[in-house]
Scaffold this active site. Structure first.
Site, PDB file in Angstrom:
ATOM      1  N   ARG A   1       0.728  -1.528  -0.213  1.00 59.18           N
ATOM      2  CA  ARG A   1      -0.130   0.465   0.424  1.00 59.18           C
ATOM      3  C   ARG A   1       1.244   1.555  -0.225  1.00 59.18           C
ATOM      4  O   ARG A   1       0.572   2.244  -0.337  1.00 59.18           O
ATOM      5  CB  ARG A   1      -1.028  -0.146   0.895  1.00 59.18           C
ATOM      6  CG  ARG A   1      -2.346  -1.133   1.008  1.00 59.18           C
ATOM      7  CD  ARG A   1      -2.701  -0.890   2.223  1.00 59.18           C
ATOM      8  NE  ARG A   1      -2.619  -1.548   3.759  1.00 59.18           N
ATOM      9  CZ  ARG A   1      -2.300  -3.161   3.853  1.00 59.18           C
ATOM     10  NH1 ARG A   1      -2.352  -4.094   3.325  1.00 59.18           N
ATOM     11  NH2 ARG A   1      -1.657  -3.186   4.756  1.00 59.18           N
TER      12      ARG A   1
ATOM     13  N   GLU B   1       2.931  -5.865  13.781  1.00 57.24           N
ATOM     14  CA  GLU B   1       2.028  -5.959  14.670  1.00 57.24           C
ATOM     15  C   GLU B   1       1.370  -7.099  14.318  1.00 57.24           C
ATOM     16  O   GLU B   1       1.016  -8.290  15.225  1.00 57.24           O
ATOM     17  CB  GLU B   1       0.606  -5.106  14.706  1.00 57.24           C
ATOM     18  CG  GLU B   1      -0.054  -5.204  15.938  1.00 57.24           C
ATOM     19  CD  GLU B   1      -1.577  -4.584  14.916  1.00 57.24           C
ATOM     20  OE1 GLU B   1      -1.965  -3.767  14.008  1.00 57.24           O
ATOM     21  OE2 GLU B   1      -2.083  -4.170  15.934  1.00 57.24           O
TER      22      GLU B   1
HETATM   23  P1  AMP Z   1       4.021  -2.569  12.525  1.00 56.29           P
HETATM   24  O1  AMP Z   1       5.399  -2.638  12.061  1.00 56.29           O
HETATM   25  O2  AMP Z   1       3.433  -2.956  13.604  1.00 56.29           O
HETATM   26  O3  AMP Z   1       4.102  -0.479  12.599  1.00 56.29           O
HETATM   27  O4  AMP Z   1       2.931  -2.677  11.000  1.00 56.29           O
HETATM   28  C1  AMP Z   1       2.755  -1.652  10.366  1.00 56.29           C
HETATM   29  C2  AMP Z   1       2.379  -2.631   8.660  1.00 56.29           C
HETATM   30  O5  AMP Z   1       1.726  -3.652   8.765  1.00 56.29           O
HETATM   31  C3  AMP Z   1       2.372  -1.663   8.046  1.00 56.29           C
HETATM   32  O6  AMP Z   1       2.857  -2.008   6.420  1.00 56.29           O
HETATM   33  C4  AMP Z   1       0.708  -1.627   7.809  1.00 56.29           C
HETATM   34  O7  AMP Z   1       0.097  -1.632   6.365  1.00 56.29           O
HETATM   35  C5  AMP Z   1       0.269  -3.648   8.620  1.00 56.29           C
HETATM   36  N1  AMP Z   1      -0.081  -3.168   9.318  1.00 56.29           N
HETATM   37  C6  AMP Z   1      -0.215  -3.063  10.509  1.00 56.29           C
HETATM   38  N2  AMP Z   1      -1.077  -3.263  11.674  1.00 56.29           N
HETATM   39  C7  AMP Z   1      -2.332  -3.440  10.968  1.00 56.29           C
HETATM   40  C8  AMP Z   1      -3.672  -2.968  11.123  1.00 56.29           C
HETATM   41  N3  AMP Z   1      -3.966  -2.779  12.085  1.00 56.29           N
HETATM   42  N4  AMP Z   1      -4.486  -2.305   9.573  1.00 56.29           N
HETATM   43  C9  AMP Z   1      -3.504  -2.558   8.590  1.00 56.29           C
HETATM   44  N5  AMP Z   1      -2.949  -2.637   8.101  1.00 56.29           N
HETATM   45  C10 AMP Z   1      -2.086  -2.850   8.917  1.00 56.29           C
END
Ligand code: AMP
Length: 175
Positions: free
Chosen positions: A59, A96
């Site tokens: 995205r 996440e």
């Molecule tokens: P993080 O590394 O935990 O900050 O996760 C961010 C990445 O995972 C991004 O590329 C987001 O597109 C995806 N992502 C993580 N959590 C979500 C969520 N709750 N909704 C949509 N995309 C998420």
């Protein structure tokens, strides 16, 4: 235009139980909200003399490509492992919802280039931190990071602030 958050669809328990997935495909599909999102990020960084926008698969490609075009910058893809054809460097990370590896071409930009990192959402910050590490390892000057959504309870922006002057997110989901 309505509140930006109202264009983002929430899918509970995707891609696994307990995750509230913030689906920005609905925001991208609407001409007004997509334009507003790109405009807001361009406005935030228009005076930063950005030379390259780095977008995180997938995205971050959609958003980062549009922002790069409007800033008159080049675009650098940061991809999941095994997708880039030339010589790469890689970083492992935890996000996440799991662990993965990101890659970038070694010759994607010149040392000292001013870079803006773009993704759709920051949760724990693990993904963006790995992308920042790749950009820094190749001598990039990461001037800013831009996201549509921030999940403040997971503390992501705090992990980036030590290494990047400006972290901008356009809206937050608190639960
Ligand atoms: P993080 O590394 O935990 O900050 O996760 C961010 C990445 O995972 C991004 O590329 C987001 O597109 C995806 N992502 C993580 N959590 C979500 C969520 N709750 N909704 C949509 N995309 C998420």
């Amino acid at each position: 235009m309505k509140d930006l958050k109202s264009y983002i669809r929430t899918i509970p328990d995707f891609p696994k139980d307990g995750i509230m997935f913030r689906d920005v495909t609905t925001l991208f599909a609407n001409p007004a909200s997509f334009k507003h999102t790109v405009d807001a990020l361009v406005t935030a960084f228009k005076n930063d003399r950005i030379q390259k926008v780095a977008g995180i698969e997938a995205r971050g490609f959609i958003l980062g490509g549009a922002v790069a075009h409007r800033l008159g910058a080049g675009f650098v893809p940061i991809r999941k492992v095994g997708k880039l054809p030339h010589q790469t460097i890689e970083e492992s990370y935890a996000s996440e919802y799991g662990e993965a590896v990101l890659e970038m071409h070694m010759d994607a930009f010149g040392a000292g280039d001013r870079i803006l990192l773009i993704d759709d959402l920051i949760a724990t910050g693990g993904t963006a931190e790995a992308a920042l590490a790749l950009l820094e390892r190749q001598g990039g000057d990461v001037v800013g990071c831009g996201f549509i959504v921030e999940l403040p309870q997971l503390g992501g922006p705090g992990r980036l602030q030590a290494r990047c002057e400006r972290v901008v997110s356009l809206c937050t989901f608190k639960d």
